[in-house]
Design an enzyme around this catalytic site. Structure first.
Site, PDB file in Angstrom:
ATOM      1  N   GLY A   1     -16.560  61.443  53.257  1.00 50.75           N
ATOM      2  CA  GLY A   1     -17.271  62.748  52.719  1.00 50.75           C
ATOM      3  C   GLY A   1     -17.047  62.310  50.964  1.00 50.75           C
ATOM      4  O   GLY A   1     -16.201  61.532  50.840  1.00 50.75           O
ATOM      5  N   LEU A   2     -17.574  63.137  50.156  1.00 49.97           N
ATOM      6  CA  LEU A   2     -17.477  62.869  48.713  1.00 49.97           C
ATOM      7  C   LEU A   2     -15.916  63.436  48.449  1.00 49.97           C
ATOM      8  O   LEU A   2     -15.151  64.136  49.096  1.00 49.97           O
ATOM      9  CB  LEU A   2     -18.261  63.958  47.839  1.00 49.97           C
ATOM     10  CG  LEU A   2     -19.689  63.712  48.081  1.00 49.97           C
ATOM     11  CD1 LEU A   2     -20.459  64.823  47.329  1.00 49.97           C
ATOM     12  CD2 LEU A   2     -20.123  62.545  47.772  1.00 49.97           C
ATOM     13  N   SER A   3     -15.491  62.745  47.135  1.00 50.08           N
ATOM     14  CA  SER A   3     -14.214  63.024  46.885  1.00 50.08           C
ATOM     15  C   SER A   3     -14.245  64.594  46.644  1.00 50.08           C
ATOM     16  O   SER A   3     -14.981  65.225  45.906  1.00 50.08           O
ATOM     17  CB  SER A   3     -13.902  62.365  45.529  1.00 50.08           C
ATOM     18  OG  SER A   3     -12.423  62.696  45.069  1.00 50.08           O
ATOM     19  N   GLY A   4     -13.064  65.311  46.983  1.00 51.70           N
ATOM     20  CA  GLY A   4     -12.919  66.779  46.764  1.00 51.70           C
ATOM     21  C   GLY A   4     -13.469  67.543  47.794  1.00 51.70           C
ATOM     22  O   GLY A   4     -13.461  68.739  48.025  1.00 51.70           O
ATOM     23  N   ALA A   5     -14.324  66.892  48.911  1.00 47.36           N
ATOM     24  CA  ALA A   5     -15.120  67.363  49.776  1.00 47.36           C
ATOM     25  C   ALA A   5     -13.822  68.485  50.952  1.00 47.36           C
ATOM     26  O   ALA A   5     -14.360  69.121  51.399  1.00 47.36           O
ATOM     27  CB  ALA A   5     -15.870  66.542  50.669  1.00 47.36           C
ATOM     28  N   GLY A   6     -12.573  67.754  51.013  1.00 47.50           N
ATOM     29  CA  GLY A   6     -11.724  68.293  51.882  1.00 47.50           C
ATOM     30  C   GLY A   6     -11.212  67.605  53.084  1.00 47.50           C
ATOM     31  O   GLY A   6     -10.594  68.051  53.936  1.00 47.50           O
ATOM     32  N   LYS A   7     -11.476  66.144  53.049  1.00 51.98           N
ATOM     33  CA  LYS A   7     -11.090  65.196  54.215  1.00 51.98           C
ATOM     34  C   LYS A   7      -9.747  65.388  54.265  1.00 51.98           C
ATOM     35  O   LYS A   7      -9.192  65.560  55.263  1.00 51.98           O
ATOM     36  CB  LYS A   7     -11.595  63.864  53.692  1.00 51.98           C
ATOM     37  CG  LYS A   7     -12.938  63.632  53.669  1.00 51.98           C
ATOM     38  CD  LYS A   7     -13.446  62.238  52.890  1.00 51.98           C
ATOM     39  CE  LYS A   7     -12.847  61.757  51.924  1.00 51.98           C
ATOM     40  NZ  LYS A   7     -13.495  62.402  50.733  1.00 51.98           N
ATOM     41  N   SER A   8      -9.125  65.108  53.290  1.00 46.22           N
ATOM     42  CA  SER A   8      -7.461  64.921  53.204  1.00 46.22           C
ATOM     43  C   SER A   8      -7.058  66.430  53.771  1.00 46.22           C
ATOM     44  O   SER A   8      -6.073  66.789  54.565  1.00 46.22           O
ATOM     45  CB  SER A   8      -7.117  64.790  51.992  1.00 46.22           C
ATOM     46  OG  SER A   8      -5.659  64.227  52.189  1.00 46.22           O
TER      47      SER A   8
ATOM     48  N   SER B   1     -15.284  56.362  52.323  1.00 49.69           N
ATOM     49  CA  SER B   1     -16.176  55.323  52.914  1.00 49.69           C
ATOM     50  C   SER B   1     -17.517  55.649  53.037  1.00 49.69           C
ATOM     51  O   SER B   1     -18.285  56.132  53.852  1.00 49.69           O
ATOM     52  CB  SER B   1     -15.751  55.638  54.385  1.00 49.69           C
ATOM     53  OG  SER B   1     -15.484  56.669  54.928  1.00 49.69           O
TER      54      SER B   1
HETATM   55  P1  ADP Z   1     -10.580  64.848  49.668  1.00 49.23           P
HETATM   56  O1  ADP Z   1      -9.711  64.409  50.586  1.00 49.23           O
HETATM   57  O2  ADP Z   1     -12.138  64.906  50.533  1.00 49.23           O
HETATM   58  O3  ADP Z   1     -11.069  64.026  48.451  1.00 49.23           O
HETATM   59  P2  ADP Z   1      -9.033  67.165  49.140  1.00 49.23           P
HETATM   60  O4  ADP Z   1      -8.627  67.462  50.353  1.00 49.23           O
HETATM   61  O5  ADP Z   1      -7.938  66.282  48.694  1.00 49.23           O
HETATM   62  O6  ADP Z   1     -10.473  66.481  49.333  1.00 49.23           O
HETATM   63  O7  ADP Z   1      -9.176  68.367  48.318  1.00 49.23           O
HETATM   64  C1  ADP Z   1      -9.929  69.287  48.665  1.00 49.23           C
HETATM   65  C2  ADP Z   1      -9.811  70.485  47.871  1.00 49.23           C
HETATM   66  O8  ADP Z   1     -10.821  71.564  48.252  1.00 49.23           O
HETATM   67  C3  ADP Z   1      -8.371  71.121  48.149  1.00 49.23           C
HETATM   68  O9  ADP Z   1      -7.781  71.558  47.007  1.00 49.23           O
HETATM   69  C4  ADP Z   1      -8.685  72.120  49.357  1.00 49.23           C
HETATM   70  O10 ADP Z   1      -7.576  73.281  49.012  1.00 49.23           O
HETATM   71  C5  ADP Z   1     -10.140  72.729  48.645  1.00 49.23           C
HETATM   72  N1  ADP Z   1     -10.869  73.586  49.788  1.00 49.23           N
HETATM   73  C6  ADP Z   1     -11.220  74.623  49.392  1.00 49.23           C
HETATM   74  N2  ADP Z   1     -11.969  75.115  50.258  1.00 49.23           N
HETATM   75  C7  ADP Z   1     -11.881  74.341  51.377  1.00 49.23           C
HETATM   76  C8  ADP Z   1     -12.293  74.148  52.815  1.00 49.23           C
HETATM   77  N3  ADP Z   1     -12.859  75.085  53.252  1.00 49.23           N
HETATM   78  N4  ADP Z   1     -12.043  73.146  53.420  1.00 49.23           N
HETATM   79  C9  ADP Z   1     -11.069  72.087  52.832  1.00 49.23           C
HETATM   80  N5  ADP Z   1     -10.621  71.983  51.719  1.00 49.23           N
HETATM   81  C10 ADP Z   1     -11.169  73.164  50.949  1.00 49.23           C
END
Ligand code: ADP
Length: 195
Positions: free
Chosen positions: A27-34, A101
């Protein structure tokens, strides 16, 4: 007669009381994968499961420290992550990977490295607007300013998964709901026992 017994994946799975698999978050950067991968890991760990998270933080510095962000290098990075995931699966570990990815072919290539059923693709769905408003690492701001080239969702495409094993919507669900649906997937696929 060989002087040792070869320890197989099945034996390790039996000893661990769970099976091994790769949960491939895309998924997109910031989507919540990590965030989701680490939260699922925490829950599994508390139940005594063997787990490991592969993400940019531990892969880009070492294993793929020689690679950049060209299409070729991204492809090679994912190939390496796929091969490492295979080892982890053989070692009996529930492996969680958190990489954008963005290309379908690259993800399908990783899927094809593994026996059927070992690769569970989880699409972490979140609108670009919400991802950008989170801007966890300040990358969207830099991408908008033209400082980061070929940024997924801004100046480079993200190809939607066609048949992911699971979709979580992080701009609609809470983190807890997303984590729970991943745990349910593991139960449905008979990877872990009901908790
Ligand atoms: P990615 O790995 O996809 O780039 P991150 O996990 O690093 O994304 O960051 C996602 C951010 O969104 C985190 O700061 C997290 O706390 C926030 N967030 C807000 N709502 C959610 C949710 N429902 N699920 C996952 N992350 C969330």
């Amino acid at each position: 007669m060989t002087p040792f017994i070869k320890i197989t994946r099945e034996w390790r799975n039996h000893q661990n009381s769970h099976k091994s698999v790769v949960l491939w978050f895309t998924g997109l950067s910031g989507a919540g994968k990590s965030t989701i991968a680490h939260s699922v890991e925490e829950k599994l760990y508390q139940q005594g499961c063997k787990t490991f998270v592969l993400d940019g933080d531990n892969v880009r510095h070492g294993l793929s420290g020689d690679l950049g962000f060209s299409d070729e290098d991204r492809k090679e990075n994912l190939r390496r992550i796929g091969e490492v995931s295979k080892f982890f699966i053989e070692a009996g570990t529930i492996t969680l990977t958190a990489f954008i990815s963005p290309f379908r072919d690259d993800r399908e290539r990783v899927r094809s490295l593994m026996p059927h059923g070992d690769f569970l693709e989880i699409y972490v769905d979140c609108s670009i607007e919400v991802c950008e408003s989170r801007d966890v690492k300040g990358l969207y701001k830099r991408a908008r300013a033209g400082e980061v080239k070929e940024f997924t969702g801004i100046s480079a495409p993200y190809e939607l998964p066609e048949k992911p094993e699971l979709v979580v919507n992080t701009d609609q669900q809470t983190l807890e709901e997303s984590v729970e649906s991943v745990i349910q997937l593991l139960i449905e696929r008979d990877i872990i026992q009901r908790v």
